[in-house]
Enzyme design. Structure first.
Site, PDB file in Angstrom:
ATOM      1  N   GLY A  19      50.931  14.238  60.878  1.00  0.00           N
ATOM      2  CA  GLY A  19      51.673  15.028  60.606  1.00  0.00           C
ATOM      3  C   GLY A  19      52.862  14.854  60.770  1.00  0.00           C
ATOM      4  N   ILE A  20      54.036  15.877  60.875  1.00  0.00           N
ATOM      5  CA  ILE A  20      55.429  15.818  61.340  1.00  0.00           C
ATOM      6  C   ILE A  20      56.433  14.482  61.680  1.00  0.00           C
ATOM      7  CG2 ILE A  20      57.577  16.492  61.682  1.00  0.00           C
ATOM      8  CD1 ILE A  20      55.500  19.152  62.253  1.00  0.00           C
ATOM      9  N   TYR A 141      52.213  26.260  75.018  1.00  0.00           N
ATOM     10  CA  TYR A 141      53.120  25.231  73.752  1.00  0.00           C
ATOM     11  C   TYR A 141      54.066  26.415  73.882  1.00  0.00           C
ATOM     12  CZ  TYR A 141      53.678  24.067  68.986  1.00  0.00           C
ATOM     13  OH  TYR A 141      53.928  23.222  67.957  1.00  0.00           O
ATOM     14  N   VAL A 174      53.492  24.949  58.378  1.00  0.00           N
ATOM     15  CA  VAL A 174      53.502  23.247  58.644  1.00  0.00           C
ATOM     16  C   VAL A 174      52.568  23.086  58.380  1.00  0.00           C
ATOM     17  CG1 VAL A 174      54.730  21.226  58.650  1.00  0.00           C
ATOM     18  CG2 VAL A 174      56.121  22.370  59.635  1.00  0.00           C
ATOM     19  N   THR A 176      49.944  20.218  58.636  1.00  0.00           N
ATOM     20  CA  THR A 176      49.894  19.160  59.379  1.00  0.00           C
ATOM     21  C   THR A 176      48.347  19.932  59.535  1.00  0.00           C
ATOM     22  OG1 THR A 176      50.323  20.174  61.110  1.00  0.00           O
ATOM     23  CG2 THR A 176      51.775  19.379  59.693  1.00  0.00           C
TER      24      THR A 176
END
Length: 236
Positions: A19-20, A141, A174, A176
């Site tokens: 991912g990022i 989160y 994003v 991902t």
């Protein structure tokens, strides 16, 4: 960018296998850093130029032991993250997410601050647009990412006199693996797309480029900030 007259600068990226985090690790490698990525998951096609160590980043001693011994650290990017959706309303899952998303990066930065100070290094913590909003489905989160932004400000103030800058980024939607659930829900994806002023989701590389800027000398007078990277989502 790294100073070519010095030893190859070392960058540490947690969550750097996917991912990022992977996008950050790749871009820093291309920019002249030696990159060590830490985490439990990696893409099968992760570039060989990125040194990946399988390590539980909540184990600070193990994370530090995976790094080249005694090397100064020019860049630390805390990108590892966990999302447990509705499970986060249970205390055990809530605390697990907080350990991964917040405490692990806080502890690793503390463990490496002396090595960052040696070369005037910089830290970038990956927060989220959910540091700004509430989420009915992911309270841990959301809380962890808001706390990442707050801890970033404390670290920036505490370490400025040591020449260590600390900033955060707040990615929006994003493309991902962690966002797959939202992207594959047609109704939800349509609502999300309708709200993003730029009309599309970000590519991981677009987040990575902002991270690289914050690590570079071009951001030499920037510390304690959080930069949203969300196509305008958070201003609607």
């Amino acid at each position: 960018m790294p100073n070519k007259d010095r030893e190859t600068p070392l960058a540490v990226v947690t969550g750097g296998g996917t991912g990022i985090g992977r996008a950050v690790a790749q871009l820093l490698t291309e920019s002249g850093y030696e990159v060590v990525a830490l985490g439990l998951d990696r893409d099968v096609d992760l570039p060989v130029a990125i040194t990946f160590h399988t390590v539980d980043i909540t184990e600070t001693a193990a994370s530090v032991a995976a790094l080249p011994e005694g090397r100064p650290v020019s860049a630390l990017v805390n990108c590892a993250g966990m999302l447990r959706h509705q499970q986060e309303w249970e205390t055990d899952a809530f605390e697990q997410v907080m350990r991964v998303n917040l405490t692990a990066g806080f502890a690793l930065a503390n463990a490496l601050v002396d090595r960052l100070e040696q070369v005037g290094g910089a830290v970038v913590n990956v927060a989220s647009m959910w540091a700004i909003f509430g989420s009915p489905g992911a309270p841990a989160y959301t809380a962890s990412k808001a706390a990442v932004a707050a801890v970033t400000r404390s670290q920036a103030v505490a370490w400025a006199s040591r020449g260590v800058r600390v900033n955060s980024v707040a990615p929006g939607w994003v493309e991902t693996r962690i966002s797959e659930r939202a992207r594959t829900d047609a109704e939800r994806a349509e609502r999300i797309n309708a709200r993003i002023p730029m009309g599309r989701w970000a590519k991981p590389a677009e987040v990575a480029s902002v991270v690289r800027f914050l690590l570079s000398n071009d951001a030499g007078y920037v510390t304690g900030t959080m930069i949203p990277i969300d196509g305008g989502y958070s201003i609607c």
